[in-house]
Design a protein around this motif. Structure first.
Motif, mmCIF file in Angstrom:
data_model
loop_
_atom_site.group_PDB
_atom_site.id
_atom_site.type_symbol
_atom_site.label_atom_id
_atom_site.label_comp_id
_atom_site.label_asym_id
_atom_site.label_seq_id
_atom_site.Cartn_x
_atom_site.Cartn_y
_atom_site.Cartn_z
ATOM 1 N N GLU A 5 0.893 -1.233 -0.219
ATOM 2 C CA GLU A 5 0.118 -0.051 0.093
ATOM 3 C C GLU A 5 0.882 1.230 -0.036
ATOM 4 O O GLU A 5 0.545 2.289 -0.798
ATOM 5 N N LEU A 6 1.654 1.137 0.722
ATOM 6 C CA LEU A 6 2.833 2.396 0.904
ATOM 7 C C LEU A 6 3.607 2.596 -0.541
ATOM 8 O O LEU A 6 3.566 3.827 -1.019
ATOM 9 N N ILE A 7 3.969 1.548 -1.008
ATOM 10 C CA ILE A 7 4.556 1.635 -2.641
ATOM 11 C C ILE A 7 3.570 2.089 -3.457
ATOM 12 O O ILE A 7 4.001 3.064 -4.464
ATOM 13 N N ALA A 8 2.338 1.768 -3.699
ATOM 14 C CA ALA A 8 1.426 2.080 -4.475
ATOM 15 C C ALA A 8 1.037 3.547 -4.067
ATOM 16 O O ALA A 8 0.845 4.481 -5.014
ATOM 17 N N LYS A 9 0.996 4.013 -3.061
ATOM 18 C CA LYS A 9 0.523 5.452 -2.525
ATOM 19 C C LYS A 9 1.686 6.273 -3.135
ATOM 20 O O LYS A 9 1.529 7.559 -3.759
ATOM 21 N N GLN A 10 2.950 5.921 -3.085
ATOM 22 C CA GLN A 10 3.997 6.622 -3.654
ATOM 23 C C GLN A 10 4.048 6.891 -5.099
ATOM 24 O O GLN A 10 4.102 7.966 -5.554
ATOM 25 N N ASN A 14 3.337 9.950 -7.871
ATOM 26 C CA ASN A 14 4.448 10.164 -8.836
ATOM 27 C C ASN A 14 5.602 10.375 -8.119
ATOM 28 O O ASN A 14 6.623 10.970 -8.248
ATOM 29 N N ASN A 15 5.591 9.699 -6.916
ATOM 30 C CA ASN A 15 6.917 9.756 -6.064
ATOM 31 C C ASN A 15 7.131 10.958 -5.569
ATOM 32 O O ASN A 15 8.464 11.400 -5.343
ATOM 33 N N GLU A 16 6.246 12.069 -5.441
ATOM 34 C CA GLU A 16 6.772 13.118 -4.935
ATOM 35 C C GLU A 16 6.708 13.358 -3.579
ATOM 36 O O GLU A 16 7.323 13.980 -2.789
ATOM 37 N N THR A 17 5.711 12.338 -2.793
ATOM 38 C CA THR A 17 5.698 12.316 -1.538
ATOM 39 C C THR A 17 6.101 10.913 -1.043
ATOM 40 O O THR A 17 5.486 9.855 -1.756
ATOM 41 N N LEU A 18 7.112 10.857 -0.353
ATOM 42 C CA LEU A 18 7.656 9.565 0.033
ATOM 43 C C LEU A 18 7.500 9.179 1.428
ATOM 44 O O LEU A 18 7.157 9.990 2.360
ATOM 45 N N TYR A 19 7.521 7.887 1.779
ATOM 46 C CA TYR A 19 7.169 7.421 3.096
ATOM 47 C C TYR A 19 8.361 6.563 3.806
ATOM 48 O O TYR A 19 8.838 5.812 3.071
ATOM 49 N N MET A 21 8.304 3.606 6.905
ATOM 50 C CA MET A 21 7.559 2.733 7.607
ATOM 51 C C MET A 21 8.100 1.887 8.548
ATOM 52 O O MET A 21 9.389 1.575 8.486
ATOM 53 N N LYS A 22 7.886 2.134 9.929
ATOM 54 C CA LYS A 22 8.502 1.457 11.027
ATOM 55 C C LYS A 22 8.059 -0.039 10.819
ATOM 56 O O LYS A 22 6.991 -0.294 11.062
ATOM 57 N N VAL A 23 9.245 -0.874 10.786
ATOM 58 C CA VAL A 23 9.127 -2.092 10.815
ATOM 59 C C VAL A 23 10.086 -2.747 12.102
ATOM 60 O O VAL A 23 11.286 -2.621 11.733
ATOM 61 N N GLY A 24 9.470 -2.926 13.103
ATOM 62 C CA GLY A 24 10.199 -3.446 14.447
ATOM 63 C C GLY A 24 11.006 -2.315 14.910
ATOM 64 O O GLY A 24 10.287 -1.086 15.248
ATOM 65 N N MET A 25 12.375 -2.425 14.798
ATOM 66 C CA MET A 25 13.139 -1.231 15.420
ATOM 67 C C MET A 25 13.571 -0.416 14.355
ATOM 68 O O MET A 25 14.606 0.340 14.633
ATOM 69 N N PHE A 26 13.036 -0.654 13.385
ATOM 70 C CA PHE A 26 13.695 0.174 11.945
ATOM 71 C C PHE A 26 12.765 0.848 11.401
ATOM 72 O O PHE A 26 11.651 0.715 11.410
ATOM 73 N N PHE A 27 13.150 1.735 10.598
ATOM 74 C CA PHE A 27 12.289 2.699 9.647
ATOM 75 C C PHE A 27 12.732 2.153 8.304
ATOM 76 O O PHE A 27 14.030 2.068 7.921
ATOM 77 N N HIS A 28 11.881 1.713 7.447
ATOM 78 C CA HIS A 28 12.009 1.359 6.036
ATOM 79 C C HIS A 28 11.534 2.246 5.058
ATOM 80 O O HIS A 28 10.460 2.941 5.125
ATOM 81 N N ALA A 29 12.232 2.697 4.009
ATOM 82 C CA ALA A 29 11.879 3.195 2.864
ATOM 83 C C ALA A 29 11.722 2.314 1.419
ATOM 84 O O ALA A 29 12.719 1.300 1.468
ATOM 85 N N TYR A 30 10.647 2.479 0.792
ATOM 86 C CA TYR A 30 10.650 1.466 -0.358
ATOM 87 C C TYR A 30 10.563 1.997 -1.530
ATOM 88 O O TYR A 30 10.228 3.436 -1.767
ATOM 89 N N GLY A 31 11.006 1.434 -2.482
ATOM 90 C CA GLY A 31 11.039 1.905 -3.924
ATOM 91 C C GLY A 31 11.751 3.335 -4.215
ATOM 92 O O GLY A 31 12.772 3.442 -3.774
ATOM 93 N N ALA A 32 10.921 4.343 -4.529
ATOM 94 C CA ALA A 32 11.409 5.626 -5.093
ATOM 95 C C ALA A 32 12.078 6.284 -3.546
ATOM 96 O O ALA A 32 13.298 6.846 -3.511
ATOM 97 N N GLY A 33 11.479 5.763 -2.491
ATOM 98 C CA GLY A 33 11.797 6.245 -1.096
ATOM 99 C C GLY A 33 13.150 5.746 -0.964
ATOM 100 O O GLY A 33 14.035 6.500 -0.234
#
Length: 155
Positions: A5-10, A14-19, A21-33
């Motif tokens: 959902e996060l990748i689709a939202k980005q 048009n990958n202008e807003t990136l996200y 996401m907290k996964v356990g004790m880390f933050f992850h960025a996906y795709g363009a992020g």
């Protein structure tokens, strides 16, 4: 919000807003992020295999490094308009795809030459040691050492 959902939202934006996401004790960025994060923080983008054979490009960092990452985004001209305990929204940074940032075997150049020496010199000199945590510095050094070992083994 799920990873997909996060990748689709980005992508829908048009990958202008990136996200992040907290996964356990880390933050992850996906795709363009992931590319934006890798470029800003001198991280590598990892290719992760998910169920059904789907691949995801991801870059991440320990959650307690969020203030450092947010400050780096803002110094680069970006903005962090939303930051919660579980996700972060950021904008205004270069998120273009750069396959050279992905940890793939084809991105490891086995034959050192002048261009590769300059590439390594630029990469090492651009790492902002004064603004990194000890863990980030050790991870950077470990990545460089691992890549150099990989290159030497294939020469």
């Amino acid at each position: 919000m799920t990873e997909q959902e996060l990748i689709a939202k980005q992508e829908n934006g048009n990958n202008e807003t990136l996200y992040l996401m907290k996964v356990g004790m880390f933050f992850h960025a996906y795709g363009a992020g992931a590319f934006a994060l890798a470029r800003l923080m001198h991280y590598r983008v990892k290719r992760k295999l998910r169920k059904g054979g789907r691949e995801v490009l991801v870059a991440g960092f320990p959650a307690d490094n969020l203030p450092v990452v947010a400050a780096r985004i803002e110094r680069a001209g970006g903005k962090v308009p939303v930051a919660t305990d579980t996700w972060v929204e950021f904008t205004g940074v270069d998120a273009t795809e750069d396959r050279a940032l992905v940890d793939d075997p084809e991105n490891h150049h086995p034959h050192p030459d002048k261009a590769n020496t300059e590439e390594w010199k630029k990469r090492i000199l651009s790492f902002d040691l004064s603004r990194s945590t000890p863990l980030q510095a050790l991870n950077f050094l470990a990545d460089v050492q691992s890549e150099l070992k990989d290159r030497n083994e294939t020469v």
